[in-house]
Design a protein around this motif. Sequence first.
Motif, mmCIF file in Angstrom:
data_model
loop_
_atom_site.group_PDB
_atom_site.id
_atom_site.type_symbol
_atom_site.label_atom_id
_atom_site.label_comp_id
_atom_site.label_asym_id
_atom_site.label_seq_id
_atom_site.Cartn_x
_atom_site.Cartn_y
_atom_site.Cartn_z
ATOM 1 N N ASN A 151 0.840 -1.193 0.000
ATOM 2 C CA ASN A 151 0.000 0.000 0.000
ATOM 3 C C ASN A 151 0.881 1.251 0.000
ATOM 4 O OD1 ASN A 151 -2.365 1.482 -0.063
ATOM 5 N ND2 ASN A 151 -2.752 1.344 2.130
ATOM 6 N N ALA B 143 0.196 5.540 -0.440
ATOM 7 C CA ALA B 143 -0.859 4.572 -0.733
ATOM 8 C C ALA B 143 -0.699 4.124 -2.180
ATOM 9 C CB ALA B 143 -2.246 5.179 -0.523
ATOM 10 N N ALA C 88 -11.276 12.298 3.855
ATOM 11 C CA ALA C 88 -10.983 11.257 2.858
ATOM 12 C C ALA C 88 -11.668 9.932 3.162
ATOM 13 C CB ALA C 88 -9.468 11.032 2.780
ATOM 14 N N GLU D 167 -11.404 5.379 1.929
ATOM 15 C CA GLU D 167 -10.580 4.497 2.760
ATOM 16 C C GLU D 167 -10.775 3.035 2.371
ATOM 17 O OE1 GLU D 167 -9.627 3.776 7.521
ATOM 18 O OE2 GLU D 167 -11.512 4.707 6.905
ATOM 19 N N GLU E 116 -7.527 1.608 6.735
ATOM 20 C CA GLU E 116 -6.121 2.036 6.700
ATOM 21 C C GLU E 116 -5.849 3.321 7.484
ATOM 22 O OE1 GLU E 116 -5.119 2.719 2.565
ATOM 23 O OE2 GLU E 116 -7.074 3.632 2.208
ATOM 24 N N ALA F 245 -9.308 15.584 0.462
ATOM 25 C CA ALA F 245 -8.761 15.219 1.776
ATOM 26 C C ALA F 245 -8.447 16.412 2.652
ATOM 27 C CB ALA F 245 -7.490 14.383 1.589
ATOM 28 N N CYS G 217 -5.455 7.553 -4.492
ATOM 29 C CA CYS G 217 -4.267 7.246 -3.690
ATOM 30 C C CYS G 217 -3.805 8.456 -2.896
ATOM 31 C CB CYS G 217 -3.134 6.759 -4.594
ATOM 32 S SG CYS G 217 -3.337 5.089 -5.240
ATOM 33 N N SER H 23 -5.598 11.088 -1.788
ATOM 34 C CA SER H 23 -6.495 11.324 -0.655
ATOM 35 C C SER H 23 -6.184 10.368 0.497
ATOM 36 C CB SER H 23 -7.959 11.142 -1.077
ATOM 37 O OG SER H 23 -8.400 12.180 -1.898
ATOM 38 N N ARG H 24 -6.036 9.101 0.164
ATOM 39 C CA ARG H 24 -5.763 8.089 1.194
ATOM 40 C C ARG H 24 -4.399 8.306 1.829
ATOM 41 N NH1 ARG H 24 -5.334 3.690 -2.289
ATOM 42 N NH2 ARG H 24 -4.964 2.352 -0.482
ATOM 43 N N ARG I 226 -3.617 8.781 5.732
ATOM 44 C CA ARG I 226 -2.733 7.792 6.359
ATOM 45 C C ARG I 226 -1.552 8.478 7.053
ATOM 46 N NH1 ARG I 226 -0.245 3.380 3.279
ATOM 47 N NH2 ARG I 226 -0.320 2.262 5.254
#
Length: 334
Positions: A7, A165, A197, A201, A205, A265, A304, A306-307, A311
Amino acid sequence: MTPGPQNAITDIEGLKVGHAQDDRLKSGVTVLTADTPFTASVSVQGGAPGTRETDLLAPDKSVAQVDALVLSGGSAYGLDACSGVVEGLRATGRGYRVGNTIIPLVPGAIIFDLLSGGDQSWTDTPYPALGRAAFEAATHSTPIGTIGAGTGAMTAMMKGGLGTASLTLDSGITVGALVAANPMGSVTTPGDKHFWAAPFEIDGEFGGLGPDAHTGLGRTHDSRKLTAMLERANTTIAIVATDATLDKAQCQRVAIAAHDGIARACVPAHSPSDGDLVFSVSTSARPMTTPRDLALIGHAAALCLSRAIARGVYAATPASGDLLPTWGQLNADI
């Protein structure tokens, strides 16, 4: 689309990421590189960017590939981190050859973290050494949180961080993102619990709490950061990458699409006091098979990113002298 094994942006074969930070300084550097040069472009959507050699990434410029990209803290001082990476590349014989000399090509961008609570009493800038150390530490994996360029990052309401991510498309193409999240805006809805975000998800995560059930959000802008610092102390800088074969114009198109990931995000995003910037990288390992692939790569890059932002903030850890709490400290009862 599913996340890659790590990830992380390093799920793209050949890419390496290195970090170096000075915890006393509360700042650091993150470097993305590879064993061979890669195609890259950039899109800048914030009003206050700090950059080095980004003009050469425009599709109409003659340079086709670069050797590394740098994300750094330190505001204008942090641009010197690129010089340390240039030194490291030159020592290994990497770079653009002109006659009997070598010129490594290393664009970079910075966040403002000079007021993050660190000791700024240095005389000689520490960033070239941090850049060299980050380059030499580059591996095919990357941790997240309070590390590298995310060491001194802050969001409106809590500590920021370094995030990553990835996603693999049904075609087999892999897309990843790497980000230092230091926005003027918030990354959580009012109450500091739910990430903006959250709809994107995957597998819990960043806490698995889901979206905020309230509606009418986004109409206020509370900011602990603004109280503690200055309004212009911001910026989210990122790299999105793919193993698909893209030219510079296509890389730029992916970078533009990826900015949606910042806007989803961070609220607000792309403000006059943010230097929001996205580099886009292609390792050219896998050909695209349909005209639709480029659109899907841009879409995956935004997801990716945003995540990765969430994260990085979720993984931030507290340290002595912090001006803002971490997400974990604010939500210790969860």
